[in-house]
Design a protein around this motif. Structure first.
Motif, mmCIF file in Angstrom:
data_model
loop_
_atom_site.group_PDB
_atom_site.id
_atom_site.type_symbol
_atom_site.label_atom_id
_atom_site.label_comp_id
_atom_site.label_asym_id
_atom_site.label_seq_id
_atom_site.Cartn_x
_atom_site.Cartn_y
_atom_site.Cartn_z
ATOM 1 N N ALA A 282 -11.452 -5.341 17.426
ATOM 2 C CA ALA A 282 -12.403 -4.335 17.870
ATOM 3 C C ALA A 282 -13.532 -4.195 16.861
ATOM 4 O O ALA A 282 -13.594 -3.268 16.096
ATOM 5 C CB ALA A 282 -11.704 -3.003 18.079
ATOM 6 N N SER A 283 -14.428 -5.178 16.813
ATOM 7 C CA SER A 283 -15.541 -5.106 15.887
ATOM 8 C C SER A 283 -16.573 -4.130 16.395
ATOM 9 O O SER A 283 -16.806 -4.017 17.592
ATOM 10 C CB SER A 283 -16.166 -6.499 15.727
ATOM 11 N N VAL B 115 -16.995 0.519 24.424
ATOM 12 C CA VAL B 115 -16.652 1.096 23.124
ATOM 13 C C VAL B 115 -16.586 0.059 22.012
ATOM 14 O O VAL B 115 -16.753 0.402 20.843
ATOM 15 C CB VAL B 115 -15.308 1.858 23.190
ATOM 16 N N GLY B 116 -16.322 -1.219 22.348
ATOM 17 C CA GLY B 116 -16.111 -2.226 21.314
ATOM 18 C C GLY B 116 -16.992 -3.436 21.386
ATOM 19 O O GLY B 116 -16.906 -4.302 20.514
ATOM 20 N N GLY B 117 -17.806 -3.553 22.420
ATOM 21 C CA GLY B 117 -18.700 -4.689 22.497
ATOM 22 C C GLY B 117 -18.123 -5.857 23.272
ATOM 23 O O GLY B 117 -16.980 -5.830 23.752
ATOM 24 N N PRO B 118 -18.902 -6.941 23.409
ATOM 25 C CA PRO B 118 -18.492 -8.074 24.254
ATOM 26 C C PRO B 118 -17.261 -8.811 23.749
ATOM 27 O O PRO B 118 -16.503 -9.357 24.546
ATOM 28 C CB PRO B 118 -19.734 -8.981 24.243
ATOM 29 N N LEU C 58 -14.505 -0.667 29.960
ATOM 30 C CA LEU C 58 -14.232 0.295 28.895
ATOM 31 C C LEU C 58 -14.242 -0.388 27.529
ATOM 32 O O LEU C 58 -14.812 0.131 26.562
ATOM 33 C CB LEU C 58 -12.877 0.968 29.140
ATOM 34 N N ALA C 59 -13.629 -1.578 27.449
ATOM 35 C CA ALA C 59 -13.619 -2.319 26.182
ATOM 36 C C ALA C 59 -15.034 -2.704 25.762
ATOM 37 O O ALA C 59 -15.393 -2.613 24.583
ATOM 38 C CB ALA C 59 -12.744 -3.561 26.323
#
Length: 706
Positions: A9-10, A480-483, A476-477
């Protein structure tokens, strides 16, 4: 236990509100479309069997190749490990119990003083008086062989990871995967390689106990103060001397914590290894009595496991805390060694003079199991209607709707009405009302969450079309966390779909989701209570410590005694195991809210309720989210054990794989559970970091995690 999969989760910028709104609107339209076409497109709910990839067969073929070409090597290793283990078992069983108790008490006194000594001696006396001494020694013989190997291997890999960044970049993701795969899944390949028997539990324990040791070694070596490092370099130390004479001694507190965690995970795995049999240890006693519904005997055996785990944990923590204390003089150390030697010699003499102090007579063993069984029978006979009413209410109003949906659960026999178009219209009206209220109170994101809740409750996890579920989680991913996180989430869910695990995965999501919701609500309430009262905190703290040290099997005993086997019991076992993180993180977050923020709110005239909900909880939200993250991880960790009492999701496939030595089925399901854990972990960690960054709390959370 802390399980993380953070690197996935960068940080990425949150999507703009307008783009996110349009994206979620698209997901909503997709959901309406696929629900309208469910009868015409059944493959959107259940993936066609003829399109399932034979992933389990591929795994079986790979394992068969390894077994065929390495069979003799692994059997030779098994024979060697078994010989070492039998030698240690002979030593432990041959030692008088009074001598072993004396030795344990001396170690406890050296670590933590009088109170820890009393706890340790009392634990040994319980084991002796209730006749569990030989079974406990068998368990400790496995632990005594597995722990040194795990510590040595973990220390070696930790040093390599610290010294070589390239090796570490590959090591850390591997540790993330290892700590999210269910512990029971580790037994399957070793059953095929070593055959059934105690060596399976020993080998699996070594592999399972390595990750916490590796992480703590790396962490400890990294946190050595720079002035200590520079002093070693100025003294002219070689690289090897600098490592073992400078860094390792300075990092010893963290390394000792890693050793403690390795011992605890090894003990937990050894107990689980009783499933494959081959050793008459305390784990086998617990499992066999559970299978026979002998609740009194299983409770007594479970208490042995619990107190052994507690003693190991307390002694390990005491040694880690004492490491940086005052160094004793050589004369003091010599005096203590002399007293310890005399105490052990005296115990040996007593054992020779008084035979019951060597081998406790079987006629003196206490047998309270039958009165306990009679008490359980009486409670069941007289108050079964109470437990049954609680169980049925949770099943029909909560668990079943989350599984097959409100539309598949409503029956006149329990709900009092049938599912008619009028009932569906009323449900839709209530859902719209709550959605509009959520929109007004929290804007469109709260409204989207309300839609998702009512949607899942009506159609259930197994009735939701997989394209809708995958699109929602992926979006959702991404948000909040980018591609990168979105791509991982999509790939993980696609793997479960294409390998035919989707329906089982949804059952796991349903059970864990229900347990997480309840445990988070209950734990948060207790945490709020403890944060506002030092007396409550002093009571709750030891209870949480005890729950965290208990192996998973122990949680099944009281549940089966009251509610018998079934899906409700499985959910309750997961709930009890996962309730500690929300308690701890909620209390810690609320207690660490800056005092100036509280004083500013009070000066504005906030009531205690406003102070809690509008000041403390928003400021503590990043830590609360970390607690939710750990709650999910522990729930997924427990789901395989819950298969013993009623879970029919991926956990049951892992359990079946262990029982039948089906590597493909068990390992594939274990990978599926790991993927669910890593996706949830990545999303929640990314969300927690966003909230921490928005409140300027990055440094504080980084220090907490370290």
């Amino acid at each position: 236990m802390t399980i993380t999969a953070g690197p996935l989760a960068s940080p990425r910028p949150l999507a703009s509100s307008r783009v996110a709104l349009w994206a979620w609107s698209g997901v909503s339209l997709l959901a309406l479309l696929l629900l309208a076409l469910r009868s015409e497109l059944p493959w959107t709910v259940k993936w066609p069997a003829d399109l399932v990839l034979p992933f389990d067969s591929w795994l079986d073929a790979a394992m068969a190749f390894v077994t065929q070409h390495c069979h003799r090597l692994f059997r030779f290793l098994a024979a060697g490990l078994r010989a070492v283990m039998d030698g240690l078992r002979w030593l432990l069983l041959g030692m008088p119990w009074i001598t072993a108790t004396t030795l344990a008490g001396l170690v406890a006194h050296s670590a933590g003083g009088r109170r820890l000594t009393i706890l340790t001696v009392a634990a040994c006396l319980y084991i002796v008086l209730f006749g569990f001494w030989p079974y406990t020694m068998n368990t400790l013989s496995l632990v005594g062989v597995a722990v040194p190997i795990a510590i040595a291997l973990g220390f070696l890999l930790g040093v390599l990871g610290f010294r070589h960044p390239r090796f570490r970049r590959g090591l850390m993701p591997a540790l993330d995967v290892m700590q999210t795969i269910p512990s029971l899944a580790y037994l399957i390949p070793f059953v095929l390689l070593f055959g059934y028997g105690p060596v399976v539990g020993l080998a699996a324990s070594v592999i399972f106990a390595c990750p916490p040791m590796i992480r703590n070694v790396i962490l400890g070596l990294e946190q050595v103060p720079s002035e200590v490092v520079e002093s070693g370099m100025m003294a002219g130390c070689t690289r090897l001397q600098h490592l073992f004479w400078v860094r390792v001694p300075a990092a010893m507190p963290a390394i000792l914590i890693g050793i403690n965690q390795a011992i605890m995970t090894t003990l937990s795995m050894v107990i689980l290894a009783a499933i494959v049999g081959g050793y008459d240890d305390i784990g086998w006693q617990l499992l066999s009595t559970l299978r026979k519904s002998l609740f009194g005997q299983s409770l007594l055996a479970g208490l042995v496991i619990a107190i052994v785990a507690i003693v190991f944990d307390r002694v390990g923590q005491a040694f880690a805390a004492r490491r940086m204390g005052v160094v004793r003089s050589r004369a003091e150390r010599r005096r203590r060694w002399m007293i310890a030697g005399l105490a052990i010699l005296a115990s040996l003499v007593l054992a020779l003079v008084v035979p019951p102090l060597r081998d406790y007579p079987s006629g003196w063993v206490l047998h309270p199991a039958q009165p306990l069984n009679d008490a359980v029978t009486w409670i069941t006979a007289n108050y079964f209607f109470v437990s049954d009413a609680i169980k049925n209410a949770v099943l029909f109003y909560f668990l079943f709707p989350l599984k097959i949906g409100f539309e598949g659960t409503v029956r006149p026999s329990f709900w009092g009405f049938a599912l008619t178009p009028t009932v569906s219209a009323i449900y839709l009206a209530v859902a719209l009302a709550f959605t509009l209220l959520a929109w007004r109170l929290g804007k469109w994101r709260a409204a989207a969450a309300a839609v998702a809740v009512f949607y899942l409750y009506y159609f259930g996890t197994t009735g939701t079309p997989w394209p809708v579920f995958m699109a929602a989680v992926t979006l959702l991913a991404w948000q909040v966390g980018g591609p990168r996180l979105a791509l991982f989430a999509l790939a993980g869910m696609a793997f479960m779909l294409l390998t035919g695990m989707w329906q089982r995965a949804m059952l796991t999501v349903q059970l864990c989701g229900a347990a997480v919701i309840l445990s988070f609500l209950i734990g948060s309430a207790i945490g709020i209570w403890a944060a506002g009262s030092d007396r409550v905190s002093r009571i709750v703290g030891p209870i949480c410590d005890t729950l965290q040290t208990m192996p998973q099997f122990v949680f099944l005993i009281p549940i089966l005694m009251v509610f018998l086997a079934g899906e409700f019991s499985a959910m309750l076992a997961v709930l009890l195991y996962a309730v500690v993180p929300p308690i701890r993180y909620m209390e810690s977050g609320l207690r660490r809210v800056p005092a100036q923020s509280i004083e500013a709110a009070r000066s504005l005239g906030c009531t205690p309720g406003q102070l809690l909900w509008q000041v403390k909880i928003p400021l503590a939200l990043p830590e609360i989210m970390l607690g939710l993250n750990q709650t999910i991880m522990m729930a997924l960790y427990m789901v395989v054990v819950a298969a013993l009492v009623g879970d029919v999701g991926l956990g049951q496939l892992v359990y079946q794989g262990v029982g039948t030595a089906n590597f493909g089925e068990g390992a594939g399901a274990g990978i599926g559970i790991a993927l669910i854990a890593m996706i949830a972990d990545g999303i929640l960690q990314a969300l927690s970091r966003r909230q921490a960054a928005a409140r300027g709390l990055n440094a504080r959370l980084s220090n907490d995690k370290g």
